[in-house]
Design a protein around this motif. Sequence first.
Motif, PDB file in Angstrom:
ATOM      1  N   LYS A  70       0.723  -1.608   0.101  1.00  0.00           N
ATOM      2  CA  LYS A  70      -0.119   0.039  -0.699  1.00  0.00           C
ATOM      3  C   LYS A  70       1.165   1.467  -0.228  1.00  0.00           C
ATOM      4  O   LYS A  70       0.078   2.719  -0.438  1.00  0.00           O
ATOM      5  CB  LYS A  70      -0.943   0.083   1.280  1.00  0.00           C
ATOM      6  CG  LYS A  70      -1.976   1.134   1.583  1.00  0.00           C
ATOM      7  CD  LYS A  70      -2.567   1.147   2.296  1.00  0.00           C
ATOM      8  CE  LYS A  70      -1.768   1.244   3.862  1.00  0.00           C
ATOM      9  NZ  LYS A  70      -3.442   1.262   4.854  1.00  0.00           N
ATOM     10  N   GLY A  73       3.778   0.645  -3.412  1.00  0.00           N
ATOM     11  CA  GLY A  73       3.225  -0.315  -4.715  1.00  0.00           C
ATOM     12  C   GLY A  73       3.324  -1.182  -5.099  1.00  0.00           C
ATOM     13  O   GLY A  73       4.495  -1.356  -4.599  1.00  0.00           O
ATOM     14  N   PRO A 230      -4.527  -1.998  -7.464  1.00  0.00           N
ATOM     15  CA  PRO A 230      -3.856  -1.769  -6.770  1.00  0.00           C
ATOM     16  C   PRO A 230      -2.862  -0.985  -7.464  1.00  0.00           C
ATOM     17  O   PRO A 230      -2.110  -1.311  -8.984  1.00  0.00           O
ATOM     18  CB  PRO A 230      -3.529  -2.651  -5.936  1.00  0.00           C
ATOM     19  CG  PRO A 230      -2.996  -4.380  -6.718  1.00  0.00           C
ATOM     20  CD  PRO A 230      -4.545  -4.146  -7.588  1.00  0.00           C
ATOM     21  N   ARG A 231      -2.444   0.102  -6.787  1.00  0.00           N
ATOM     22  CA  ARG A 231      -1.738   1.252  -7.902  1.00  0.00           C
ATOM     23  C   ARG A 231       0.111   0.329  -7.567  1.00  0.00           C
ATOM     24  O   ARG A 231       0.813  -0.756  -6.927  1.00  0.00           O
ATOM     25  CB  ARG A 231      -0.250   2.033  -5.958  1.00  0.00           C
ATOM     26  CG  ARG A 231      -1.785   3.304  -6.159  1.00  0.00           C
ATOM     27  CD  ARG A 231      -1.117   4.084  -5.145  1.00  0.00           C
ATOM     28  NE  ARG A 231      -0.719   4.003  -4.250  1.00  0.00           N
ATOM     29  CZ  ARG A 231      -1.555   4.016  -3.135  1.00  0.00           C
ATOM     30  NH1 ARG A 231      -2.985   3.884  -3.113  1.00  0.00           N
ATOM     31  NH2 ARG A 231      -1.135   3.507  -1.935  1.00  0.00           N
ATOM     32  N   ASP A 235       2.993   6.734  -3.979  1.00  0.00           N
ATOM     33  CA  ASP A 235       1.751   7.328  -4.593  1.00  0.00           C
ATOM     34  C   ASP A 235       3.070   8.675  -3.351  1.00  0.00           C
ATOM     35  O   ASP A 235       2.132   9.419  -2.071  1.00  0.00           O
ATOM     36  CB  ASP A 235       0.069   7.317  -3.746  1.00  0.00           C
ATOM     37  CG  ASP A 235      -0.179   8.617  -3.970  1.00  0.00           C
ATOM     38  OD1 ASP A 235      -0.355   9.892  -5.151  1.00  0.00           O
ATOM     39  OD2 ASP A 235      -1.641   9.031  -3.416  1.00  0.00           O
ATOM     40  N   ASP A 303      -6.471   0.520  -0.313  1.00  0.00           N
ATOM     41  CA  ASP A 303      -6.283   1.393  -0.062  1.00  0.00           C
ATOM     42  C   ASP A 303      -6.377   1.258   1.814  1.00  0.00           C
ATOM     43  O   ASP A 303      -6.221   1.434   2.649  1.00  0.00           O
ATOM     44  CB  ASP A 303      -6.631   3.198   0.186  1.00  0.00           C
ATOM     45  CG  ASP A 303      -5.405   3.140  -1.010  1.00  0.00           C
ATOM     46  OD1 ASP A 303      -4.328   2.816  -1.377  1.00  0.00           O
ATOM     47  OD2 ASP A 303      -6.290   4.321  -1.989  1.00  0.00           O
TER      48      ASP A 303
END
Length: 458
Positions: A70, A73, A230-231, A235, A303
């Motif tokens: 999370k 990434g 998901p990423r 971020d 998230d």
Amino acid sequence: MTVGDITLNKEKGSGRSKHVADEKAPLLPKQQDEDAVHDEFNGASFIGAVFNLSTTIVGAGIMALPATMKVLGLILGVALIIFMAFLTDASIEFLIRFSKAGKTTSYGGLMGDAFGKYGKIMLQICVLVNNIGVLIVYMIIIGDVLSGTSSSGVHHAGVLEAWFGQHWWNGRTFVLLISTIGIFSPLACFKRIDSLRFSSALSVALAVAFLVIILAIAIFKLISGTVVMPRLLPDVTDLTSFWKLFTVFPVLVTAFICHYNVHNIANELKDTTQIGAVVRTSLASCSIVYIMTSFFGFLLFGDATLGDVLANFDTDLGIPYSYLLNDAVRVSYAAHLMLVFPIVFYPLRINIDGLFFPSASPLPQSTTRFAFITAGLLILIFLGANFIPSIWVAFQFTGATAAVCLGFIFPAAVTLRDRHVISRKEDRMVAIVMIVLSVFSNMVLVYGNAISLLKKNQ
């Protein structure tokens, strides 16, 4: 970087090692001492050694890995897991190669060979702090899962409480007492680590079962369109989010710590030259489990992934039989930790004996000393898990520091010390990277824990 071979001094005629009573005598008794107690033992198998080492690696830390995804990434997270596996491989290779050069058959013996008596004592103290802390945390988690826990005035019911309601017999203290007497004590009484190969195999199977359940839930929700991809990258929007990237380093750095059991497993192998393949197989297998657990755990919760993904299985998952699957995950995880317990306990007992009885006969040959140390440690761990509320906070600081020393700082220090002049230039460069990464990880961990503690007390 590959893992080298470890060669024990064995007499070809008798098939047993010759015990050398000098300052390099290992904390773990050599093979002939084991034979004196277990004449029928012909050496551990390759697969049994892989199960034992894999169980040493996969403990409670697996539950924190989805949260690292999370933050980092998927791409960076998976890359760092693979990087730490290779770095762990290199550190274990240092241990094995320098043990062979110094003709030592234990981690303590290696530290004694490189740094003298105080190096060995430092190693023993780190094993004591790390393993007692880990075992107390395991017992706390088992109690939380089975009997529930309360925090900030909110009670989270355990599996037994949810099934049967609140009773004296499913309270935390009684459940842990029964677990200690009925599960931990029998498994802790084995005098050879190879005797734990079947419980280790079951432990690995339970970890895989946890992974399969997460995989099945994630695929079901993916097909139904209730999850999003998901990423892939972190971020990072400001300085705070940038510094947050470093908070996951302690989790990743300690994810593969198993060094305190490598010599124990190697000493019992039927063919000691297989230890390199044992280590590589274990690291590869655990890396796959780690990557898949991280990926599908993050895919499933996105998230909303918590620092301990097990806490995510305390709510409705929005799928059929949700609560049944939740209970299956929690029970399998508690059972997994119960079976990891004796593998971590084994080197703790060996090093406690070496620390307090350095000149005594090998521990397996002294039934009285073996029984007293085993019983004393089990009582200490039980009391710590039940009656010392702040014990977890204390081990957040000391436990991770000791783990990093065992996994990277000590192997790197032995390599840089290079008492037998076998270190290569690239070895020294890798050793420096290990020390820098370990020190940085500890600084981040201590700072993060201190800030959290201060905020909690405000």
